[in-house]
Design a protein around this motif. Structure first.
Motif, short mmCIF file in Angstrom:
data_model
loop_
_atom_site.label_atom_id
_atom_site.label_comp_id
_atom_site.label_asym_id
_atom_site.label_seq_id
_atom_site.Cartn_x
_atom_site.Cartn_y
_atom_site.Cartn_z
N PHE A 230 0.86 -1.18 0.00
CA PHE A 230 0.00 0.00 0.00
C PHE A 230 0.90 1.24 0.00
O PHE A 230 1.73 1.42 0.89
CB PHE A 230 -0.90 0.01 1.24
N VAL A 231 0.74 2.06 -1.02
CA VAL A 231 1.51 3.30 -1.17
C VAL A 231 0.50 4.44 -1.27
O VAL A 231 -0.57 4.28 -1.88
CB VAL A 231 2.39 3.25 -2.44
N HIS A 232 0.84 5.57 -0.68
CA HIS A 232 -0.07 6.71 -0.76
C HIS A 232 0.69 8.03 -0.76
O HIS A 232 1.87 8.08 -0.43
CB HIS A 232 -1.08 6.67 0.40
N ARG A 233 -0.02 9.06 -1.19
CA ARG A 233 0.50 10.43 -1.09
C ARG A 233 -0.30 11.12 -0.01
O ARG A 233 -1.54 11.10 -0.01
CB ARG A 233 0.39 11.17 -2.42
N ARG A 234 0.40 11.74 0.90
CA ARG A 234 -0.23 12.43 2.02
C ARG A 234 -0.92 13.71 1.53
O ARG A 234 -0.51 14.29 0.54
CB ARG A 234 0.83 12.77 3.07
N THR A 235 -1.94 14.11 2.25
CA THR A 235 -2.63 15.35 1.89
C THR A 235 -1.74 16.55 2.18
O THR A 235 -0.78 16.47 2.96
CB THR A 235 -3.96 15.50 2.67
N SER A 236 -2.07 17.67 1.59
CA SER A 236 -1.30 18.90 1.77
C SER A 236 -1.52 19.53 3.14
O SER A 236 -0.81 20.45 3.52
CB SER A 236 -1.67 19.91 0.68
N THR A 237 -2.48 19.02 3.91
CA THR A 237 -2.80 19.59 5.22
C THR A 237 -2.13 18.85 6.38
O THR A 237 -2.33 19.22 7.53
CB THR A 237 -4.32 19.59 5.44
N LYS A 238 -1.32 17.83 6.10
CA LYS A 238 -0.66 17.07 7.17
C LYS A 238 0.33 17.98 7.91
O LYS A 238 0.97 18.84 7.31
CB LYS A 238 0.08 15.86 6.59
N LEU A 239 0.48 17.75 9.23
CA LEU A 239 1.39 18.56 10.05
C LEU A 239 2.84 18.38 9.63
O LEU A 239 3.61 19.35 9.65
CB LEU A 239 1.26 18.17 11.53
N VAL A 240 3.23 17.16 9.31
CA VAL A 240 4.60 16.91 8.85
C VAL A 240 4.54 16.21 7.50
O VAL A 240 3.64 15.44 7.22
CB VAL A 240 5.43 16.06 9.85
N PHE A 241 5.49 16.53 6.67
CA PHE A 241 5.67 15.91 5.36
C PHE A 241 4.40 15.98 4.48
O PHE A 241 4.01 14.97 3.88
CB PHE A 241 6.17 14.47 5.48
N PRO A 242 3.77 17.15 4.38
CA PRO A 242 2.57 17.24 3.53
C PRO A 242 2.90 16.96 2.07
O PRO A 242 3.99 17.28 1.58
CB PRO A 242 2.12 18.69 3.73
N SER A 243 1.96 16.30 1.39
CA SER A 243 1.99 16.01 -0.05
C SER A 243 3.11 15.06 -0.49
O SER A 243 3.33 14.91 -1.68
CB SER A 243 2.08 17.31 -0.87
N LEU A 244 3.80 14.42 0.45
CA LEU A 244 4.85 13.48 0.08
C LEU A 244 4.29 12.05 0.03
O LEU A 244 3.26 11.76 0.61
CB LEU A 244 6.01 13.54 1.07
#
Length: 172
Positions: free
Chosen positions: A48-62
């Motif tokens: 399972f691979v995903h891209r984090r949302t831009s609103t995450k506290l750390v490492f957004p959009s990675l």
């Protein structure tokens, strides 16, 4: 309560609790805390691979090849691993993730946390939280390997992935 207000145990270099702090403060001050990393694979063994949302506290959009997150105050690594895996995959009734090893992540720039790495088989249909996951797929491991060079990955997840490959190649 917002994610920044979540209370975390603060730990020393031996992973012993020495205090508590809100997550936002722990991040801002570089206080050492606990995290879990769970590699979820489907019935075909894909990751399972995903891209984090831009609103995450750390490492957004990675991108990340693990689900997981912080261990709450008073919570065990095992409890956090199951909670985080079910939350991020959007499932319930997941088998307990299997603990593999722990390591101290330290980026050398004030971000450090004890990291417990797990694996779990997820044969349930996933419905990841839209607040946390912007994109997701189950990918064969060779495809994940190909994307290591051209996607921007969360650095702690990448460190955990490299350690997991070493762990598996050591025959443990």
């Amino acid at each position: 309560m917002s994610a920044a207000d979540e209370i975390l145990d603060i730990v020393d270099e031996n992973d012993q609790v020495i205090g508590q702090s809100p997550r936002g403060e722990a991040y801002a001050l570089g206080l050492r805390h606990r995290c879990v990393f769970i590699q979820a694979r489907d019935a075909q063994g894909r990751i399972f691979v995903h891209r984090r949302t831009s609103t995450k506290l750390v490492f957004p959009s990675l991108y990340d090849m693990f689900v997981g997150g912080v261990v709450g105050a008073g919570e065990t690594y095992d409890e956090a691993a199951l909670r985080e895996a079910e939350e991020e995959l959007g499932v319930s009734g997941l088998p307990g993730p299997v603990p593999l090893f722990k390591f101290l992540y330290d980026n050398g720039a004030g971000q450090t946390w004890w990291s417990s790495v797990y694996e779990v088989r997820c044969e349930l249909p996933v419905a990841p939280q839209v607040e946390e996951v912007a994109w997701h797929a189950f990918l064969p491991e060779d495809e994940v390997e190909r994307h290591l060079a051209d996607w921007i990955w969360v650095p702690d997840g990448l460190a955990a992935y490299e350690r997991l490959k070493d762990y598996r190649s050591s025959g443990v």
